[in-house]
Every structure is written in C-alpha cells, then in structure tokens.
Scaffold this motif. Structure first.
Motif, PDB file in Angstrom:
ATOM      1  N   UNK A   1       0.813  -1.212   0.000  1.00 33.62           N
ATOM      2  CA  UNK A   1       0.000   0.000   0.000  1.00 33.62           C
ATOM      3  C   UNK A   1       0.851   1.270   0.000  1.00 33.62           C
ATOM      4  N   UNK A   2       1.758   1.364   0.968  1.00 31.46           N
ATOM      5  CA  UNK A   2       2.502   2.626   1.044  1.00 31.46           C
ATOM      6  C   UNK A   2       3.959   2.492   0.625  1.00 31.46           C
TER       7      UNK A   2
ATOM      8  N   UNK B   1       3.191   3.518  16.243  1.00 31.41           N
ATOM      9  CA  UNK B   1       2.820   3.737  14.855  1.00 31.41           C
ATOM     10  C   UNK B   1       3.577   4.932  14.254  1.00 31.41           C
ATOM     11  N   UNK B   2       3.708   6.015  15.033  1.00 32.18           N
ATOM     12  CA  UNK B   2       4.442   7.189  14.530  1.00 32.18           C
ATOM     13  C   UNK B   2       5.889   6.810  14.217  1.00 32.18           C
TER      14      UNK B   2
ATOM     15  N   UNK C   1       5.973   4.336  11.150  1.00 34.54           N
ATOM     16  CA  UNK C   1       5.671   5.020   9.882  1.00 34.54           C
ATOM     17  C   UNK C   1       6.814   5.961   9.492  1.00 34.54           C
ATOM     18  N   UNK C   2       7.344   6.674  10.485  1.00 32.85           N
ATOM     19  CA  UNK C   2       8.453   7.589  10.182  1.00 32.85           C
ATOM     20  C   UNK C   2       9.671   6.814   9.701  1.00 32.85           C
ATOM     21  N   UNK C   3       9.876   5.637  10.288  1.00 30.16           N
ATOM     22  CA  UNK C   3      11.008   4.800   9.867  1.00 30.16           C
ATOM     23  C   UNK C   3      10.825   4.339   8.426  1.00 30.16           C
TER      24      UNK C   3
ATOM     25  N   UNK D   1       9.123   5.831   6.174  1.00 28.12           N
ATOM     26  CA  UNK D   1       9.296   7.025   5.325  1.00 28.12           C
ATOM     27  C   UNK D   1      10.780   7.292   5.040  1.00 28.12           C
ATOM     28  N   UNK D   2      11.614   6.976   6.045  1.00 33.45           N
ATOM     29  CA  UNK D   2      13.052   7.258   5.918  1.00 33.45           C
ATOM     30  C   UNK D   2      13.746   6.344   4.918  1.00 33.45           C
TER      31      UNK D   2
END
Lengths: 380, 256
Positions: free
Chosen positions: A234-235, A370-371, A374-376, A378-379
């Motif tokens: 998905x992402x 979750x933050x 998700x941030x990981x 994104x990195x």
C-alpha cells in the motif's frame, strides 16, 4: 492450496494437539515443558517423552503475575509466570517437569518461584561461549540434565536414542528454515504475521511429523509461487527484518503495525524465528554435538554475543532487507543495551538506519509505536 | 473545503492538544494559518477549522492523521517528516530539529538534502512534554504563557529530579511546603525537561544549530536553557506551533 486452506489445516492440527498429548500421556509417555531455546529438546525426544513449548506471549495473565513479581520486569517473564500461576496454559499443566535455563536475571529468579508450582530443573547456562572454559561447563550441565530426564521418565537415554532425536529435531528445524527462507523471494510470499502464526502454532504441536509435513508443504507451494505475492504494497512495500526479543501470537503488535503501515516483515532474527534455523552435527558424539550447537545460540544473554552480528549480516543480505527493527521488551536489559551496538554495526556494514523499539505486550502505546514505525518506513 | 484554488496546498497537524492548519500558495508562501484546540472530537474541530479554506490538495499529520485520512481521504505523513520539512522552510540549512509538543517530544537529524537521517522520541508517558509543563505551571499557580518568563527570573537553579508528571507534582508540592521560591521551582522543572531533550538531541546529532519547534518552543526559558546546556545555536521559527502543518502543506505541494 490457498493460504486459507493451510491455516485451516493448521487450526485443525492445533485442535487435535490436546487430544494427541492426552493420548500419549495415557500411554505412559512423559511430557517435558520448555521455555528457552538453550535447552536441547532432543533429550526429551530421546527419552520417548514429548517436548512442549510453554506459553508466555500473551498479555492476559500479566496482572496475575504482578501480584507476586515486580511490575518492572520483562513481559515475557511475567506472562510465562502468569500462565503458570493462573493454570491457563494447557502445556504447563501437562508437563511432568519444566526445563529452564539461567539466561537473564529476571528469568532465573522467576524460576525459583515457579518451582513452587511445578517440578523445575534449571540448567546453569554459562554467560559466554568460550570453547575452553564455557563449553566444558555446559557439557557437564547437559550430562546432569540427561540424568534428570532419565529419572523423571524412567527411560534410559542411549546414544542411538540421542542420534534418532537429533535426526528428528534437525528435520523439524530444516522445515522451519525452509519455510522462513521462502521469504527470500521478492516480493515475499508470506506476510510476517502469517509466518509468525504458523511458526508459533507448529511450535506447540506434540506430533512433530505433523508440523514438519505442513511446513514442508507450505514451503514447496510458496516457493513455486502458489501462494501469490503478499498483498502488502500500500505505502512502501519496504522489506523489514525484525531482530531482538522473541515474538508470538499475542505479542506481535509491532509486526501488525509494520504491515498496517505498508511494510512487509520478511524475516525474524530472534529465538522464535531464525535462531532456530540450525543443524546439530550428526558426525560427532551426540552429547558433545548438542552442547556445542546449543551453547552457540546467539542470544544477548551471552557476553560477548558475536554470533548475533554474524547472523544479522547473513540475513540482511539473504532476505534483501531494506530496514531492521530491533525490538526490546521493557526491562530486558541485555537486548536493550545490545541495541546500541547492533545499530552501529548495521549502519557501518550496510549503511542502513535501524529502529529500536522498547515496549511491552499491552496495547496502550500503539499510536506512539505507529508514529515511529511510519516515520522509519518514510526514511527508508 | 468550500472552493477549488488550483495553486493552493494545505497541511493540517492534528496534535494531542491543538490542531494547526496552514495554507500555502504555489511558491510555498503562507496564505493562511489557523489554530484550534483539539478537544475530544478532533475531526469535528478539523472540519470547523477547514470551513472556508480552499485548496487543491492537502496532507495530514499528527496523532489524528489516520482518522483524518479516513474522514477526508487525504494522504498522511508522520510528524517526524512534516517537522523536518517545515523546519527547512524557515532555515534551509537546518540539520537538527527538536520538536516538543503537547504529549511527545522528538529530536530529528537531517541529511544535507533534508531527508530524515535518524530520530528519537520520548516513550509512552508525557514526561518532558508540553503537557508536563502545563500541569506544573498550574501546580505553581502560573499561566502557561507566563511560566517560562517567571522561570527565567529565578536567582538560582533548583533540582527537581522526578520526570514523571505524577511524581513531579508531589515533588513540587513538597518543595512549596519547604518554602522554596516559586520561580526557582519553575526553573528546576524547566531544567529537568531540557536535560531529557538534550539527551535525545545528543543521540541523533552532535553539533550545529538546532531548530526548535512545537508549542514548547514559545517558552523563553526552554530556549535559553537549551542554548546553555548544549552550547549550540537554537533557532526558533516565527510560529513554532505551525511548523508541522507547514511541512505537511509543502509535502502536499511537492507530491502533486
């Protein structure tokens, strides 16, 4: 065969498992309960007893455990103890004796209390893997363990019995490894949560042959593309290797959050996963071979624990990991401290950042996790 | 959203205490900047804030981002990436960001091109965050807006060792009972938060200026103590609470 069919068959095996154990017990076979990967299950098999993994991955019994144990203790220890004191783990109930190890401080002190509820034998595990000093101690400890199993079961353990047991357990480990290795494919055929559930449930089966044949079958089908690729894209579709403490059904929230965020957990470098993917040498004297192989388990209770770094290096490459999440259960000092060196090693070797998470079995920090996750992703 | 303005992008940051909404034009210039308390129904508050706002594309960040995504079908981004992007808009060379919001704090290190290199966050409790300072201000009888200024006027440093909000409150109560100066207690509390924040920064980056964002960056004592403690330059954007929303708006624009 669809993934759903496989899961139905596994569920059926799980349902039959209790009856299988009851039947074996009524035929006079003993049941030996195990907590840790350092204890060779071969000893039980060689005595014609049934080795069973004990419960310790759910949050439910922790409150009961905290009536006796301190709150500031690892959830794995509290859960294991809680299952025992509330008599909610059928495998604990069936066990004639519990085999445990002096791994971390929390566990060895918990086992002292556990012995009030059930016969418990604690193996004195050395704190390093030195072949000159630690191995002879461990070899002697296994000899003592052998005597205890013989006394408990009334069965003499022979060289041939041990060889047969090693052969069976090697086959089981090979099947587990083959199943886990399926995810070296890109995209990974088995979602991490699914793989974890299979490994977890098969781990409780008394009839080893059932588990072996199921795992072999899944590995063969998945390897031929029969399961289709995972639907997770998905992402990010990033391939994540999970390292650190063991995870099972009930303590798998991090795996689920990674998947919800669009990542794929492709492999587990922990004692519920790839740390079990070893082979005991069949050429050597069986007791020597068991001592050597089991002592080399790369858990953070060892100091130093160089084996974990080697295993991670191999796995990051073989599973084409994009990122590594290092999971520590709250108050697990050895994994928590080692996280710094693991992060440094993976940065230096692969140029990859790692994400170190410290949590427990409760759901209360789901959004905070979750933050970070998700941030990981994104990195990467 | 009542209209469609081709060149406008918006970012919304739904935090634990406040919601910020920033609308930018196609050059990234801020057109509109709004704020509301989150309350107990963040989506209702977000809807109210968006009433009358027009844009082409928006992006959500903050704890409420996934809820917002479901209600408004807008893409999301974590606070980490949003603050990193927003900080760069104010300070193009920034490579370290400290964000202290209502219930969490984070230190972020950036690559030269602005991507997130590594980050650290506080754990599950609200120790060392805006919520902590808010409760402590109330215990000492200060308005939150005046808390930092009063602490700056303290004559000496007083040690408050508890970081947990509950324990710190009892510690403050006993310091008051001992007759300690209110401003010195206030300063001690600020020092305890900074000690923790400095530790987080040191874990991700060892040198250079720090962009300080989030509501707590409006507290002058926090800014002073951070400079002192780390001997590094501390840069506070004009409107530190809106940095996350601005970052999200810029990311929405860059994704379009």
């Amino acid at each position: 065969m669809k993934q759903n069919d496989i899961m139905n068959r596994l569920q059926q095996m799980t349902d039959e498992n209790i009856a299988d154990i009851e039947r074996a017990k009524s035929e006079g076979r003993s049941v030996i309960g195990f907590y840790c990967l350092y204890s060779p299950t071969e000893m039980a098999v060689a005595a014609d007893a049934i080795p069973l993994t004990l419960c310790g991955t759910r949050n439910d019994p922790i409150a009961a455990a905290e009536e006796i144990l301190p709150r500031n203790l690892c959830p794995l220890i509290k859960s294991s103890f809680g299952f025992a004191v509330t008599d909610t783990c059928p495998f604990f109930r069936f066990s004639d004796i519990i085999i445990a190890d002096t791994t971390c401080d929390g566990k060895k002190k918990m086992f002292e209390l556990l012995s009030r509820y059930k016969a418990t034998h604690v193996l004195q595990l050395p704190q390093n893997q030195d072949p000159e000093t630690a191995l002879p101690l461990w070899r002697a400890e296994l000899a003592r363990y052998k005597t205890i199993i013989e006394e408990k079961t009334g069965v003499a353990i022979t060289q041939d019995g041990l060889r047969g047991a090693i052969h069976l357990m090697n086959r089981e480990r090979a099947a587990r490894k083959a199943l886990m290795d399926v995810n070296q494919l890109n995209p990974a055929p088995l979602p991490g949560s699914r793989l974890l559930e299979i490994l977890f449930k098969v781990g409780f089966l008394a009839d080893k042959e059932k588990g072996i044949s199921l795992m072999e079958e899944i590995a063969a089908i998945a390897g031929n593309g029969g399961l289709g690729a995972t639907t997770i894209d998905r992402k990010s579709g990033k391939r994540i290797l999970l390292t650190g403490v063991p995870v099972g059904v009930g303590s798998d929230k991090v795996v689920k959050i990674v998947e919800q965020a669009g990542g794929a957990v492709v492999a587990f470098e922990n004692c519920s996963g790839y740390k079990q993917a070893f082979t005991v040498d069949t050429e050597k004297d069986p007791m020597d071979a068991l001592a050597e192989q089991y002592l080399s388990t790369p858990c953070s209770v060892m100091s130093p624990n160089t084996g974990r770094f080697d295993l991670l290096k191999e796995m990051i490459r073989d599973f084409s990991a994009d990122g590594v999440i290092d999971l520590t259960w709250q108050a697990c000092h050895t994994y928590n401290v080692e996280a710094f060196s693991i992060d440094e090693f993976i940065r230096d070797t692969f140029g990859l950042p790692t994400l170190h998470l410290e949590t427990d079995y409760a759901e209360s920090d789901t959004e905070q996790l979750r933050v970070r996750i998700e941030a990981y992703l994104e990195m990467l | 959203m009542t209209g469609y303005y081709a060149g406008y992008y918006a970012g919304i940051d739904i935090g634990s205490r406040t919601i910020e909404l920033v609308v930018i034009d196609e050059e990234g210039g801020i057109v509109q900047s709004l704020q509301a308390d989150t309350g107990f129904d963040p989506i209702r508050e977000a809807r109210r804030l968006m009433n009358g706002v027009s844009c082409h594309q928006m992006m959500a960040t903050g704890y409420g981002r996934n809820l917002f995504e479901l209600s408004f079908d807008a893409p999301t981004v974590t606070e980490i990436k949003a603050h990193a992007r927003g900080a760069r808009a104010f300070f193009p060379d920034a490579h370290t960001v400290l964000d202290i919001g209502g219930q969490d704090s984070k230190a972020i290190a950036l690559f030269a091109d602005g991507r997130v290199k590594r980050f650290e966050m506080n754990d599950r409790c609200a120790a060392g965050t805006g919520k902590f300072l808010e409760i402590m201000a109330r215990t000492l009888g200060y308005e939150i807006e005046a808390f930092g200024g009063e602490a700056l006027n303290a004559k000496r440093d007083l040690t408050v060792s508890s970081m947990c909000t509950v324990f710190a409150e009892s510690e403050v109560t006993s310091l008051i009972a001992k007759g300690e100066d209110r401003r010195e207690i206030a300063r001690g509390l600020h020092i305890s938060v900074i000690r923790r924040a400095a530790g987080m920064i040191n874990r991700v980056s060892g040198e250079g200026g720090i962009v300080f964002t989030g509501g707590v960056a409006k507290n002058p004592c926090m800014v002073e103590l951070l400079k002192e403690r780390l001997s590094r330059e501390v840069l506070v954007p004009e409107d530190p609470q809106h940095v996350g929303a601005l970052g999200a708006a810029l990311l929405a624009m860059e994704a379009a």
